[in-house]
Write a protein that holds these residues in place. Sequence first.
Motif, PDB file in Angstrom:
ATOM      1  N   LYS A 125       2.221   6.761  -6.949  1.00  0.00           N
ATOM      2  CA  LYS A 125       1.234   7.685  -7.512  1.00  0.00           C
ATOM      3  C   LYS A 125       1.569   9.134  -7.183  1.00  0.00           C
ATOM      4  O   LYS A 125       1.392  10.033  -8.014  1.00  0.00           O
ATOM      5  N   ALA A 126       2.064   9.352  -5.966  1.00  0.00           N
ATOM      6  CA  ALA A 126       2.323  10.723  -5.526  1.00  0.00           C
ATOM      7  C   ALA A 126       3.605  11.304  -6.113  1.00  0.00           C
ATOM      8  O   ALA A 126       3.680  12.515  -6.369  1.00  0.00           O
ATOM      9  N   VAL A 145       0.840  -1.206   0.000  1.00  0.00           N
ATOM     10  CA  VAL A 145       0.000   0.000   0.000  1.00  0.00           C
ATOM     11  C   VAL A 145       0.869   1.247   0.000  1.00  0.00           C
ATOM     12  O   VAL A 145       0.616   2.204  -0.750  1.00  0.00           O
ATOM     13  N   TRP A 159       2.559   1.797  -3.541  1.00  0.00           N
ATOM     14  CA  TRP A 159       1.686   2.372  -4.573  1.00  0.00           C
ATOM     15  C   TRP A 159       1.298   3.798  -4.248  1.00  0.00           C
ATOM     16  O   TRP A 159       1.127   4.629  -5.155  1.00  0.00           O
ATOM     17  N   ARG A 160       1.151   4.112  -2.967  1.00  0.00           N
ATOM     18  CA  ARG A 160       0.871   5.498  -2.587  1.00  0.00           C
ATOM     19  C   ARG A 160       2.035   6.403  -2.989  1.00  0.00           C
ATOM     20  O   ARG A 160       1.834   7.479  -3.559  1.00  0.00           O
TER      21      ARG A 160
END
Length: 228
Positions: A95-96, A88, A91-92
Amino acid sequence: MSDVKADQRFGTGPLSRAAALIYTLLTVELLLLVTSAPGLAGLILLDRHASNVPLAALCLLPLGPALSASLYALRHRRRELTDLKPGVAFWRGYKANAGGALKIWAPWLVWLTVVGTILGNFSAAGVPGWWAVLLVVFAAVSTLWVGNALVITSLFAFRAVDVARLAAYSLGRFPGATLANLCLLIVAGGVTLVATEMVLVLLGSVLAAALLWNARPMIAEVQQRFTA
């Protein structure tokens, strides 16, 4: 009462923390390989020849955001075995920070492409031999700089120009960290010469963890001086 205390102790001991770290590194490594797989597949097929330097740089382009996400996930990893979510966090971070990482990573790859092409055709360039040494030094310094820049852009929300300045400033501000990263770079270069670039990629999460560890003084100062 004893059951409550046992539950509180579960997942917090030394063996559990070691297991949590290993699990996090393996998960981050897997996701790093997945997100950079298209470029790595092309890199495997390329021969080690000067004419392939631009193609190699293009293949390495997806690795920048993947490394940035790895740094983010490792920085925000949980220490307890019962509370692990490295996927998690990865992927956070991806994306950021993918866009910010590319703004740092892509120009660095362009610079290395120029240096690699010149060194690969050095005999035909007709320039003094000391130019080769100078180019290698510049390439090494730029690699140390991009390491700092990736850490900063992965953990903080700054403009690319500010990231570039802070990364350059940190090279001289934290000589111990710079020396440690230089040793890491030398080891990475030796592994690449003896084996292949893929060995480094397979150790990507470990290298990211080492880079993050070396960057602790820089991270602390950025937090104290440049964030609210």
